[in-house]
Design an enzyme around this catalytic site. Structure first.
Site, PDB file in Angstrom:
ATOM      1  N   TYR A  38      13.665  14.791 -16.978  1.00  0.00           N
ATOM      2  CA  TYR A  38      14.264  15.823 -17.818  1.00  0.00           C
ATOM      3  C   TYR A  38      14.796  16.952 -16.935  1.00  0.00           C
ATOM      4  O   TYR A  38      14.222  17.232 -15.869  1.00  0.00           O
ATOM      5  CB  TYR A  38      13.197  16.476 -18.689  1.00  0.00           C
ATOM      6  CG  TYR A  38      12.865  15.812 -20.011  1.00  0.00           C
ATOM      7  CD1 TYR A  38      13.843  15.351 -20.868  1.00  0.00           C
ATOM      8  CD2 TYR A  38      11.538  15.731 -20.415  1.00  0.00           C
ATOM      9  CE1 TYR A  38      13.498  14.803 -22.111  1.00  0.00           C
ATOM     10  CE2 TYR A  38      11.184  15.190 -21.646  1.00  0.00           C
ATOM     11  CZ  TYR A  38      12.178  14.728 -22.482  1.00  0.00           C
ATOM     12  OH  TYR A  38      11.834  14.208 -23.697  1.00  0.00           O
ATOM     13  N   GLU A  42      15.607  12.772 -28.895  1.00  0.00           N
ATOM     14  CA  GLU A  42      14.996  12.535 -30.207  1.00  0.00           C
ATOM     15  C   GLU A  42      15.706  13.353 -31.283  1.00  0.00           C
ATOM     16  O   GLU A  42      15.058  14.030 -32.090  1.00  0.00           O
ATOM     17  CB  GLU A  42      13.499  12.883 -30.176  1.00  0.00           C
ATOM     18  CG  GLU A  42      12.681  11.967 -29.289  1.00  0.00           C
ATOM     19  CD  GLU A  42      11.173  12.208 -29.406  1.00  0.00           C
ATOM     20  OE1 GLU A  42      10.774  13.310 -29.813  1.00  0.00           O
ATOM     21  OE2 GLU A  42      10.404  11.282 -29.089  1.00  0.00           O
ATOM     22  N   GLU A  81       9.852   6.153 -23.924  1.00  0.00           N
ATOM     23  CA  GLU A  81       8.636   6.953 -23.732  1.00  0.00           C
ATOM     24  C   GLU A  81       7.450   6.126 -24.190  1.00  0.00           C
ATOM     25  O   GLU A  81       7.091   6.128 -25.374  1.00  0.00           O
ATOM     26  CB  GLU A  81       8.693   8.274 -24.518  1.00  0.00           C
ATOM     27  CG  GLU A  81       9.748   9.237 -24.023  1.00  0.00           C
ATOM     28  CD  GLU A  81       9.643  10.633 -24.654  1.00  0.00           C
ATOM     29  OE1 GLU A  81       8.741  10.846 -25.497  1.00  0.00           O
ATOM     30  OE2 GLU A  81      10.462  11.499 -24.302  1.00  0.00           O
ATOM     31  N   TYR A 125      -2.020  15.384 -19.061  1.00  0.00           N
ATOM     32  CA  TYR A 125      -1.548  14.340 -19.974  1.00  0.00           C
ATOM     33  C   TYR A 125      -2.396  13.078 -19.906  1.00  0.00           C
ATOM     34  O   TYR A 125      -2.053  12.062 -20.471  1.00  0.00           O
ATOM     35  CB  TYR A 125      -0.075  14.009 -19.656  1.00  0.00           C
ATOM     36  CG  TYR A 125       0.754  13.651 -20.877  1.00  0.00           C
ATOM     37  CD1 TYR A 125       1.323  14.639 -21.667  1.00  0.00           C
ATOM     38  CD2 TYR A 125       0.948  12.333 -21.241  1.00  0.00           C
ATOM     39  CE1 TYR A 125       2.076  14.320 -22.783  1.00  0.00           C
ATOM     40  CE2 TYR A 125       1.699  12.005 -22.363  1.00  0.00           C
ATOM     41  CZ  TYR A 125       2.265  13.008 -23.131  1.00  0.00           C
ATOM     42  OH  TYR A 125       3.014  12.696 -24.236  1.00  0.00           O
TER      43      TYR A 125
END
Ligand code: NAG
Ligand code: NAG
Ligand code: NAG
Ligand code: NAG
Ligand code: NAG
Ligand code: NAG
Length: 643
Positions: free
Chosen positions: A74, A179, A259, A326
């Site tokens: 990103y 998205e 993802e 994460y």
């Protein structure tokens, strides 16, 4: 499609002459075509903006050694354009250096330049200065929004063009928006505009794609002709079923999960999220068996340093923790985990993985205790934190109104009469964005919090200052509430009276602290805190010496909530009483063995009687957590002093 077939035919006749390099889609054989051969990528997401640049190469090498052939990236617009027309591509913002490293290591790149990225990042990567125009429509065909987008894309995309695979670089595909089907606007005109801009700057032959949740209602608004539709989903029992929506919208072409969730994010006050390794490994195996290309989100999450974390708004405001570990295969500190080894073993069943051991975890240091001293209450430090005159306003104005987009604003007004009885200060419109620390002169009375803590009782005398320090805890990054103005976005009342005649002080903490304050004036300051009270917003500082440099974890036992800087670097927010995150990751890159190290703490509520912090050699991300809607904040065990 036509282009791809063309290269395939010519390429297979004279592969060394021309037509290569090329990366396209073969809709007949349902695969990507790299230099004429069917190709599948096994990729991992890594956020360069959440990792110190000195560590980028190490992390990419570990990803390469796991057997990945690509990384997915990103680009957060707000990280690179902090003010309109002012760009930052230096140091930890040096995207080109990061991309150079991916090239050196032989990794392909899947770019996701936004302009919106979500990513649990402030405002999903959109710059908060877009809100200078209050009625702007974000992620839609709105001229003000599109002008800003176009100007950013005209800076960013030309940097990518020479790096495209077809131009001799390693970028194989580029995602448009993110998205978008989850966003209610469903504005095809906006998506068409982005498509035009991406083609304008990147050319006609690059693979452009979209990513959406794997359901028809997401794909409906998220996909657009000429943009290759991909989906995202975590470990599931039936991969065929999970890909069905993608197939309905796009009958041919390679299957792609953009993802595949290896873990999940944490919110302050919620349980630490864990995704079991065997489940991640099984799910990955099933995806690879289906022949799909996959990107693992995240492969390394990293850290929300500074004020960069985002927030979600399912029903109530929920800010993301400082750690973005994460539960990913590479930990927040970039160390390989069992999950990484399991993933590598799955990948090795499908393609060869590089020989040789995965680099081991780097040494971690427990530097021990550091005692701190109070520098002063925040309201006594305004000469340093806000040297300019405050804004004077009858009713409250926002962060965006004063063009300070992050951190803290102090609102003060003088009491216009005696307040002898306990009287509530409150925001009838739930307009505290996001947390306010209330005091009258030197006396701290408590906290107001968006969606939960609605009233604080105060007393005082006519002419005394009512101080309301407001913290921006991170802008909403997902859903229809992206326009998340910060500060007091409605009136405050004292009893039944609307408070008026405010002075608003935009506080710049990063500036002075990165220039050595308060340590450069330690001798004067440490003599002069005006009170030794441990409650209410105040600054503390200390120093420590070390001989060996490495990563470490900062624990703040019996502290409540605040912000920490080490050697001028803003490490992020701590909130051990809310949990679940208890320690802050301290990268060794910010420490010094030749000079004394400086630590500065802004505590917002309650500091310990003997202020001190501890450096541990391991993280604690799963401490006790305090559910937010419980009302009162209960001090949890996680503040306890255990070494
Ligand atoms: C990236 O690599 C190119 C080609 O080697 C070089 O010219 C450029 O200076 C590098 N950029 C950065 C930021 O390292
Ligand atoms: C998986 O889903 C597909 C498509 O819905 C179905 O045909 C198949 O029977 C399912 N497999 C299992 C093991 O449930
Ligand atoms: C505020 O004070 C009032 C009395 O004036 C009392 O009834 C109320 O419980 C107090 N509220 C809090 C939150 O302490
Ligand atoms: C604040 O209160 C004043 C006086 O009642 C009113 O005119 C103003 O609209 C209010 N501001 C907001 C943002 O509600
Ligand atoms: C800590 O602060 C002192 C005083 O400003 C300064 O001399 C020193 O360089 C700082 N240490 C580091 C590692 O930046
Ligand atoms: C927290 O995580 C550590 C390290 O993974 C583990 O040993 C410990 O059991 C966990 N604690 C809780 C309360 O889950």
């Amino acid at each position: 499609m036509a282009v791809g077939m063309h290269w395939l035919l010519l390429g297979s006749l004279c592969p060394l002459v021309w037509g290569y390099p090329s990366f396209t889609i073969d809709y007949d054989r349902d695969c990507f075509l790299k230099d004429g051969q069917c190709f599948r990528y096994i990729s991992g997401s890594i956020h360069y903006f959440r990792i110190p640049s000195a560590y980028w190469k190490d992390r990419l090498l570990k990803m390469y050694m796991t057997g990945l052939n690509a990384v997915q990236i990103y680009v957060p617009w707000n990280f690179h354009e902090p003010q309109p027309g002012v760009y930052n591509f230096r140091g930890d913002h040096d995207l080109e250096q990061f991309l150079n490293l991916t090239m050196e290591l032989g990794l392909l790149v899947i770019m996701r330049p936004g302009p919106y990225i979500c990513a649990e990042w402030d405002m999903g990567g959109l710059p908060a200065w877009l809100l200078n125009k209050k009625d702007i429509r974000l992620r839609a065909f709105d001229p003000d929004y599109l002008n800003a987008v176009d100007s950013w894309l005209s800076v960013l995309l030309p940097k990518l063009r020479p790096r495209l695979y077809n131009n001799g670089g390693n970028i194989i595909s580029v995602q448009v928006e993110n998205e978008y089907g989850s966003f209610l606007a469903c504005d095809y005109g906006y998506m068409r505009h982005l498509h035009t801009m991406f083609r304008l700057y990147l050319g006609d032959d690059v693979v452009l794609f979209t990513t959406d949740g794997s359901a028809d209602y997401f794909l409906k608004c998220g996909t657009l002709q000429d943009l290759y539709a991909t989906v995202d989903f975590g470990p599931v029992d039936n991969v065929t079923k999970a890909f069905e929506p993608m197939r309905r919208f796009q009958p041919r072409g390679p299957l792609v999960n953009s993802e595949y969730y290896t873990g999940w994010l944490d919110y302050w006050g919620d349980k630490h999220a864990v995704t079991p390794t065997d489940r991640v490994a099984q799910g990955l195996q099933a995806i690879l068996e289906s022949g799909a290309s996959v990107n693992m989100y995240m492969f390394e999450g990293g850290t929300n340093f500074g004020f960069w974390n985002g927030a979600d708004f399912p029903r109530i405001y929920k800010p993301i923790t400082t750690s973005y570990d994460y539960d990913a295969p590479l930990s927040e500190a970039g160390d390989p985990t069992d999950k990484l080894l399991a993933i590598r073993s799955v990948i090795s069943k499908f393609q060869s993985v590089p020989q040789g051991p995965i680099p081991p975890p780097t040494p971690k240091f427990s530097y021990g205790l550091v005692t701190l001293k109070k520098v002063g209450d925040l309201v006594d430090l305004l000469d340093i934190l806000c040297p300019a005159d405050p804004f004077v306003t009858q009713y409250p104005i926002t962060f965006e109104d004063v063009k300070q987009y992050f951190g803290f604003l102090l609102y003060r007004t003088r009491l216009t009469g005696d307040v002898p009885e306990q009287t509530p200060v409150s925001s009838p419109a739930n307009g505290i964005h996001d947390r306010a620390y209330v005091s009258v002169d030197g006396q701290f009375y408590g906290v107001l919090e968006r969606d939960s803590l609605k009233k604080v009782n105060v007393t005082g005398k006519e002419g005394q200052w009512l101080n309301v320090l407001v913290e921006n805890m991170g802008r909403i990054n997902y859903g229809s509430d992206l326009k998340d103005f910060k500060g007091l976005i409605g009136n405050l009342t004292l009893g039944t009276d609307v408070l008026e005649n405010w002075k608003v002080y935009p506080l710049n903490m990063d500036g002075p602290i990165s220039q050595g304050w308060p340590h450069i004036m330690a001798d004067q300051i440490l003599k002069t805190p005006q009170t030794d009270s441990t409650t209410g917003p105040a600054m503390y500082s200390g120093t420590f010496k070390i001989t060996d440099i490495g990563d470490t974890y900062l624990k703040l036992p019996k502290w409540s909530k605040g912000q920490v800087w080490i050697n001028g670097f803003n490490l992020g927010r701590y909130w051990p009483v809310r949990g679940p995150q208890v320690t802050l990751y301290v990268p060794g890159t910010i420490l010094s063995s030749s000079q004394v190290n400086n630590i500065t703490v802004l505590e917002l509520e309650n500091a310990p009687d003997q202020p001190m912090v501890i450096f541990l050699d391991r993280p604690i991300l799963n401490g006790t957590y305090v559910g937010k809607m419980r009302g009162d904040i209960v001090r949890s065990d996680s503040g306890a002093l255990d070494l």
